[in-house]
Design an enzyme around this catalytic site. Structure first.
Site, PDB file in Angstrom:
ATOM      1  N   LYS A  22      39.729 -75.755  19.085  1.00  0.00           N
ATOM      2  CA  LYS A  22      39.331 -76.318  17.803  1.00  0.00           C
ATOM      3  C   LYS A  22      38.449 -77.540  17.983  1.00  0.00           C
ATOM      4  CE  LYS A  22      42.076 -79.225  15.577  1.00  0.00           C
ATOM      5  NZ  LYS A  22      41.367 -80.420  15.020  1.00  0.00           N
ATOM      6  N   ASN A  23      38.894 -78.494  18.780  1.00  0.00           N
ATOM      7  CA  ASN A  23      38.177 -79.755  18.888  1.00  0.00           C
ATOM      8  C   ASN A  23      36.826 -79.605  19.570  1.00  0.00           C
ATOM      9  OD1 ASN A  23      40.209 -81.126  17.575  1.00  0.00           O
ATOM     10  ND2 ASN A  23      41.262 -81.719  19.453  1.00  0.00           N
ATOM     11  N   CYS A 116      43.635 -86.580   7.665  1.00  0.00           N
ATOM     12  CA  CYS A 116      44.952 -86.700   8.280  1.00  0.00           C
ATOM     13  C   CYS A 116      45.863 -87.527   7.376  1.00  0.00           C
ATOM     14  CB  CYS A 116      44.880 -87.349   9.666  1.00  0.00           C
ATOM     15  SG  CYS A 116      44.588 -86.176  10.985  1.00  0.00           S
ATOM     16  N   ARG A 121      42.368 -94.489  11.786  1.00  0.00           N
ATOM     17  CA  ARG A 121      41.502 -94.196  12.924  1.00  0.00           C
ATOM     18  C   ARG A 121      40.093 -94.637  12.535  1.00  0.00           C
ATOM     19  NH1 ARG A 121      42.782 -88.167  14.828  1.00  0.00           N
ATOM     20  NH2 ARG A 121      43.542 -87.794  12.733  1.00  0.00           N
ATOM     21  N   ASP A 307      48.250 -85.263  21.274  1.00  0.00           N
ATOM     22  CA  ASP A 307      48.414 -84.050  20.470  1.00  0.00           C
ATOM     23  C   ASP A 307      49.553 -83.160  20.957  1.00  0.00           C
ATOM     24  OD1 ASP A 307      46.442 -84.705  18.705  1.00  0.00           O
ATOM     25  OD2 ASP A 307      44.941 -83.319  19.473  1.00  0.00           O
ATOM     26  N   ARG A 399      44.958 -75.418  10.195  1.00  0.00           N
ATOM     27  CA  ARG A 399      43.765 -76.174  10.587  1.00  0.00           C
ATOM     28  C   ARG A 399      43.477 -76.010  12.072  1.00  0.00           C
ATOM     29  NH1 ARG A 399      44.591 -81.868  10.116  1.00  0.00           N
ATOM     30  NH2 ARG A 399      42.463 -81.881  10.932  1.00  0.00           N
TER      31      ARG A 399
END
Length: 423
Positions: A22-23, A116, A121, A307, A399
């Protein structure tokens, strides 16, 4: 709104394949703004966040189509340099369009991000890095408004190693005039994958995969195609599921993964007592006879990933003793703890430290997802709990995990998605 219904007590065994990361996808997709033409991104996971990024890019005029796990992106017609709030509020990674837009077009209006339910952040590192490259930036009306005739190379030292800021500044710098040096750059595999993709587009970058990047700006780039790297967090989540509720007379094998991206996690799993066989592109795990309590401290890559912190707490909740989990990346990332306690976990949190005392059994209950990785921890605990666990608000999980319920079910879990109800 969907929920997952998990019947605990089933043992996992068998083989699954890791999805694309995903990232990595969320960085590769905005990189297509840097040059006009058609791109193909293979092994792109089918996720809510990828769909959100697609819609954002489409509002800018890009044309995007999907054939199974291949995205085709045509960036030859860009009509807007704005990332509106309606899209950016859903996903922080939307800020990745800022660097490419300023780098190529000299302008960008990007809404301040959301996406989020926990933790501040800040985007200051993104802004400071682009200002170093010569962009004039104002925060106005909830937007980051950036302008530049042409960016100029500069030396940038990040106070904190930031994945997002490294990616954004790197994408801006590849078209800047002169040389850019980035120190304390993020070394995460997803940033390395972005760097390799930019090089395939004609960028000149030395030090990809290290914390010291040297970028020689070029006048223009060209389209390219790539295969997205495997998702190390999905792989790690499946490994922890196997360690928690695997069949001790069998194994779980995860294929099409990159074990070197997970060395911090696999080492800790061996410390727990699991037996791992690691190949070039697979990891096979046999669960421990009993789970040893092992402390972890989250860190930037190549340390233990933040994570994976929530999933590790779920594992330690059934360990034979006490473990300490220290969160150094995001100080308030423990919103999953009250929900895990509802399942019978014994966890106390003070500041950025969670103390977990292993219990003999968990009991199914109705729990609520609060963010992406919290969702995963609740499913893992539900797999180990006696009775039925209902995990609500699984749109968080959608997600970042591609059909996680089907992957777990293929390994023997009893888990199903319920739709069409109000929770």
């Amino acid at each position: 709104m969907d929920k997952f219904v998990v019947q605990g007590g089933m043992k996992l065994k068998g083989t699954v394949q890791a999805s694309g990361a995903k990232n990595a996808s969320l960085a590769l997709m905005p990189a297509t703004l840097l040059a006009s033409g058609e791109y193909k991104l293979h092994n792109t996971p089918i996720l809510r966040d990828v769909a959100t990024m697609s819609r954002l890019l489409e509002t800018m005029g890009l044309k995007i189509s999907r054939d199974d796990h291949t995205l085709t992106i045509d960036s030859s017609t860009i009509t807007s340099f704005e990332a509106p709030y309606e899209h950016v509020k859903k996903m922080r990674a939307s800020i990745y369009v800022l660097g490419p837009l300023v780098g190529r077009f000299g302008q960008a209006d990007v809404s301040l991000p959301g996406g989020c339910a926990w933790g501040p952040r800040p985007v200051n590192l993104h802004i400071e890095g682009l200002r170093k490259l010569g962009a004039e930036i104002e925060l106005e009306g909830g937007y980051i408004r950036a302008r530049a005739k042409r960016l100029r190379g500069a030396r940038i030292v990040f106070d904190v190693s930031s994945v997002g800021a490294t990616g954004n500044v790197m994408m801006a710098a590849v078209l800047a005039q002169g040389t850019t040096v980035i120190d304390n750059a993020a070394m995460e595999p997803e940033i390395a994958a972005l760097g390799q993709f930019l090089k395939s587009m004609g960028a000149r970058i030395d030090g990809v995969g290290t914390n010291h990047l040297e970028i020689e700006g070029v006048d223009a780039l060209h389209p390219a195609e790539c295969v997205t790297i495997p998702d190390r967090i999905e792989t790690g989540t499946l490994l922890i599921a196997a360690a928690l509720v695997g069949d001790k007379n069998s194994s779980v094998r995860i294929e099409r993964c990159t074990p070197s991206h997970l060395s911090a996690v696999t080492t800790k799993l061996e410390d727990v007592g699991a037996t791992l066989t690691i190949g070039k592109d697979f990891i096979e795990i046999v669960p421990p006879e009993s789970i040893r309590p092992i402390n972890i401290t989250t860190s930037i890559y190549s340390g233990f990933p933040t994570d994976m912190q929530a999933q590790w707490i779920a594992l330690m909740s059934l360990a034979q003793g006490m473990s300490i989990i220290t969160e150094t990346i995001y100080s308030d990332r423990f919103m999953h703890v009250p929900e895990l306690i509802r399942l019978g976990c014994n966890i106390t949190v003070k500041d950025n430290i969670a103390t977990v005392v292993g219990v003999n059994r968990l009991t199914g209950a109705k729990v609520m997802s609060t963010d992406l990785r919290a969702s995963a921890s609740l499913i893992l605990a539900g797999l180990a709990a006696e009775g039925t666990t209902e995990v609500l608000r699984v749109y968080h999980l959608d997600r970042g995990y591609e059909q996680i319920e089907k992957k777990l079910a293929s390994l023997g879990a009893e888990i199903e998605r319920a739709t069409g109800e109000e929770f």
